[in-house]
Design a protein around this motif. Sequence first.
Motif, mmCIF file in Angstrom:
data_model
loop_
_atom_site.group_PDB
_atom_site.id
_atom_site.type_symbol
_atom_site.label_atom_id
_atom_site.label_comp_id
_atom_site.label_asym_id
_atom_site.label_seq_id
_atom_site.Cartn_x
_atom_site.Cartn_y
_atom_site.Cartn_z
ATOM 1 N N LEU A 1 14.657 6.039 6.042
ATOM 2 C CA LEU A 1 14.061 7.378 6.096
ATOM 3 C C LEU A 1 13.075 7.443 7.261
ATOM 4 N N ARG A 2 13.275 8.392 8.171
ATOM 5 C CA ARG A 2 12.406 8.464 9.347
ATOM 6 C C ARG A 2 11.001 8.917 8.963
ATOM 7 N N LYS A 3 9.986 8.186 9.477
ATOM 8 C CA LYS A 3 8.589 8.551 9.221
ATOM 9 C C LYS A 3 7.954 9.096 10.491
ATOM 10 N N GLU A 4 7.168 10.146 10.356
ATOM 11 C CA GLU A 4 6.570 10.783 11.531
ATOM 12 C C GLU A 4 5.093 11.053 11.314
ATOM 13 N N GLY A 5 4.348 11.075 12.421
ATOM 14 C CA GLY A 5 2.957 11.496 12.392
ATOM 15 C C GLY A 5 1.968 10.350 12.338
ATOM 16 N N SER A 6 0.702 10.723 12.505
ATOM 17 C CA SER A 6 -0.369 9.723 12.579
ATOM 18 C C SER A 6 -1.104 9.539 11.258
ATOM 19 N N ALA A 7 -0.612 10.174 10.179
ATOM 20 C CA ALA A 7 -1.322 10.139 8.903
ATOM 21 C C ALA A 7 -1.245 8.787 8.206
ATOM 22 N N TYR A 8 -0.439 7.849 8.745
ATOM 23 C CA TYR A 8 -0.309 6.536 8.105
ATOM 24 C C TYR A 8 -1.326 5.530 8.649
ATOM 25 N N ASP A 9 -2.175 5.921 9.592
ATOM 26 C CA ASP A 9 -3.150 4.989 10.190
ATOM 27 C C ASP A 9 -3.980 4.279 9.130
ATOM 28 N N LEU A 10 -4.569 5.051 8.226
ATOM 29 C CA LEU A 10 -5.450 4.475 7.200
ATOM 30 C C LEU A 10 -4.662 3.585 6.243
ATOM 31 N N THR A 11 -3.463 4.007 5.898
ATOM 32 C CA THR A 11 -2.606 3.216 5.005
ATOM 33 C C THR A 11 -2.336 1.841 5.620
ATOM 34 N N VAL B 1 0.881 -1.176 0.000
ATOM 35 C CA VAL B 1 0.000 0.000 0.000
ATOM 36 C C VAL B 1 0.915 1.221 0.000
ATOM 37 N N TYR B 2 0.427 2.331 -0.547
ATOM 38 C CA TYR B 2 1.300 3.498 -0.701
ATOM 39 C C TYR B 2 0.796 4.710 0.077
ATOM 40 N N GLY B 3 1.740 5.318 0.789
ATOM 41 C CA GLY B 3 1.487 6.569 1.498
ATOM 42 C C GLY B 3 2.549 7.579 1.083
ATOM 43 N N SER B 4 2.746 8.605 1.902
ATOM 44 C CA SER B 4 3.727 9.629 1.529
ATOM 45 C C SER B 4 4.222 10.368 2.762
ATOM 46 N N ALA B 5 5.492 10.787 2.708
ATOM 47 C CA ALA B 5 6.086 11.592 3.776
ATOM 48 C C ALA B 5 6.498 12.935 3.192
ATOM 49 N N VAL B 6 6.365 13.985 3.983
ATOM 50 C CA VAL B 6 6.697 15.329 3.516
ATOM 51 C C VAL B 6 8.005 15.787 4.151
ATOM 52 N N PHE B 7 8.950 16.202 3.313
ATOM 53 C CA PHE B 7 10.216 16.766 3.772
ATOM 54 C C PHE B 7 10.378 18.128 3.107
ATOM 55 N N GLY C 1 0.136 18.430 4.961
ATOM 56 C CA GLY C 1 0.882 18.234 3.719
ATOM 57 C C GLY C 1 0.092 17.598 2.598
ATOM 58 N N ALA C 2 -1.232 17.742 2.591
ATOM 59 C CA ALA C 2 -2.049 17.103 1.550
ATOM 60 C C ALA C 2 -1.691 17.613 0.152
ATOM 61 N N LEU C 3 -1.383 18.910 0.024
ATOM 62 C CA LEU C 3 -1.084 19.462 -1.307
ATOM 63 C C LEU C 3 0.228 18.926 -1.887
ATOM 64 N N ILE D 1 6.060 6.639 0.211
ATOM 65 C CA ILE D 1 6.416 5.587 1.168
ATOM 66 C C ILE D 1 5.657 4.316 0.792
ATOM 67 N N THR D 2 6.381 3.235 0.609
ATOM 68 C CA THR D 2 5.759 1.943 0.321
ATOM 69 C C THR D 2 5.562 1.183 1.628
#
Length: 512
Positions: free
Chosen positions: A72-82, A5-11, A119-121, A18-19
């Motif tokens: 690559l360090r991942k942060e935040g709760s936005a990956y819950d659904l992923t 499943v695919y998500g994304s991280a913002v830097f 970081g949705a945009l 993010i896979t």
Amino acid sequence: MLKKVYGSAVFGVDATTITVEVNVDSGIGYHLVGLPDNAIKESNYRIAAALQNNGYKIPGKKITINMAPADLRKEGSAYDLTLAVGILAASKQIQAEHIEDYLIMGELSLDGSLQPIRGALPIAVKALEEGYKGFILPSQNAKEAAIVEGLKVFGIDNIKQVIHFFDKGDPIAQTIIDTKAEFEKNLNYPEFDFSDVKGQESIKRCMEIAAAGGHNIILVGPPGAGKTMLAKRLPSILPPMTLEEALETTKIHSVVGRVKADTGIMAQRPFRSPHHTISNVALVGGGSYPQPGEISLCHNGVLFLDELPEFKREVLEVMRQPLEDREVTISRAKFTVTYPSSFMLVASMNPSPSGYFNDPDSPITSSPAEMQRYLSKISGPLLDRIDIHIEVTPVPFEKLSETRQGESSIAIRKRVTEARALQTQRFADSSTVHYNAQMNTKQIAKHCALDEASKVLLKTAMDRLNLSARAYDRILKVSRTIADLENADAITGSHISEAIQYRSLDREGWLG
């Protein structure tokens, strides 16, 4: 079974895909790897409750989840659904043949509803670049992501909608907005208007010149003279943002989660006014996981520093490089991020600790020595980056009691926009210079040529008023802007004369 499943991280202001690899096998255990932070490690509790409350469950097997790239360090709760959708697909609780065609992000509540993400945009921009079929995210962020044309955006309120979308083929309403129409809707409705300001015609003229050339400005005057009132109205006379500027500005605000759910795109230029107790990290950005600071949040807008000498000296000094380069780079051991920070600096200050000029009629007076000590809190290199210095005097009662409305911001903005159009044409060949305040020495020599009479006038003024050498280029830049406002090809003596008036703090003996 393995499922991706695919998500994304913002830097910085850019996203990285993010896979999320979910493998469900025989055994017991829940293993999450790939440098997740604590918010991601705690996600299994939110996911378990959300699935339980919607008729599903985390299987009692060995679940291994890898978030790649693993270094690559991942942060935040936005990956819950992923993670939740990945677990359901890998454990065959749902059929998800086309799950790899979508980028999925969202924070889960315990009942399965979705919370907004940051970081949705930039994530949507990246999803379009990498050819994903669609972007599934919380409905609160849908408008923000939908301004990226060419990408299907699906805003959802509950995890059940995603489950049924993949498992049963139930459609999710696509969020579609007309980016141009949304942008133009709030373009010409400034919150503050110059017509509210009584008197202060000379200061209004000065603000118009600053807006027309993108010049940094400092207002010096006693309390109650109207410095803050004037500064708040400066964005209303700046040229309207282009769509490209609006997207760039919205992207920065998206990273920190400041985009309103009902707007999607920012049409008004930002105005930021931090308190003088701000730290240097909060001003320029940074932290262990770098975030944009105030100077980036006001990109393409105005940064207002009220009572400039009250700011800590080291805080002001860190602004010097961003003021020059129009961007700020934050370096850490493993990565570097760059945030744009092209803004107009508007500062205000009292001329002394008491707030009043060296005037025997004022309630409290300060000696010239006290005033000089107070003013010296601002370094020369910082003042060197401020083109216009103007003294603001209190408005007399006769002006305050007038019922006649002053000139509106819309009328002033028209003149400013016309002057900026001339500058855009003038600097069409340059990728780094867009208006007069950004000119370098070579461009000043080319576009600010003086006739003999003007040269004599400028030399005389510098000698008699004891203007410093650093004032020379600033006077020429401001003169060029004044000429542009009059649509004049050449700089004349009158333009030079007016520009000289706007260098108060360079004059020796200014304190009288």
